[in-house]
Design a protein around this motif. Structure first.
Motif, short mmCIF file in Angstrom:
data_model
loop_
_atom_site.label_atom_id
_atom_site.label_comp_id
_atom_site.label_asym_id
_atom_site.label_seq_id
_atom_site.Cartn_x
_atom_site.Cartn_y
_atom_site.Cartn_z
N THR A 24 0.86 -1.17 0.00
CA THR A 24 0.00 0.00 0.00
C THR A 24 0.90 1.22 0.00
N ILE A 25 0.61 2.16 -0.85
CA ILE A 25 1.39 3.39 -0.91
C ILE A 25 0.52 4.51 -0.39
N ARG A 26 0.93 5.10 0.72
CA ARG A 26 0.18 6.18 1.33
C ARG A 26 0.77 7.53 0.93
N ASN A 27 -0.05 8.55 1.02
CA ASN A 27 0.37 9.93 0.80
C ASN A 27 0.97 10.17 -0.58
N LEU A 28 0.44 9.49 -1.58
CA LEU A 28 0.88 9.70 -2.95
C LEU A 28 0.25 10.99 -3.46
N GLU A 30 -1.59 13.72 -5.57
CA GLU A 30 -2.61 13.56 -6.61
C GLU A 30 -2.01 13.75 -8.01
N HIS A 33 -0.39 10.52 -8.98
CA HIS A 33 -1.41 9.52 -9.29
C HIS A 33 -2.01 9.78 -10.67
#
Length: 79
Positions: free
Chosen positions: A5-9, A11, A14
């Motif tokens: 899981t990749i958090r704080n990507l 926007e 993304h």
């Protein structure tokens, strides 16, 4: 198979991944997987075809005109 899981990507990142995946004709998940697989490959691993192509280019290239042998092969014998 493992998952992460990749958090704080951001926007923007993304969005760029989604665009890149769309251009490659695959899902965002598949695109991220391809990027990670490429990045995780061992450094210094020699790709034989690439190495031979580079050597050929350095040597000035060559023309290879071979005619394919179209005679039928003899059938296999399983005796």
């Amino acid at each position: 198979m493992s998952s992460i899981t990749i958090r704080n990507l951001p926007e923007e990142t993304h969005r760029a991944l989604r665009l890149r995946a769309s251009l490659a004709g695959r899902s965002t998940e598949a695109e991220v997987r391809a990027i990670l697989e490429q990045a995780a490959r061992p450094v210094g691993r020699i790709q034989l075809g690439s190495l031979l192509a580079e050597i050929g280019q350095q040597a000035g290239g060559f023309d290879l005109n071979l005619e394919r042998d179209k005679t039928p092969a003899a059938p296999m014998r399983f005796e």
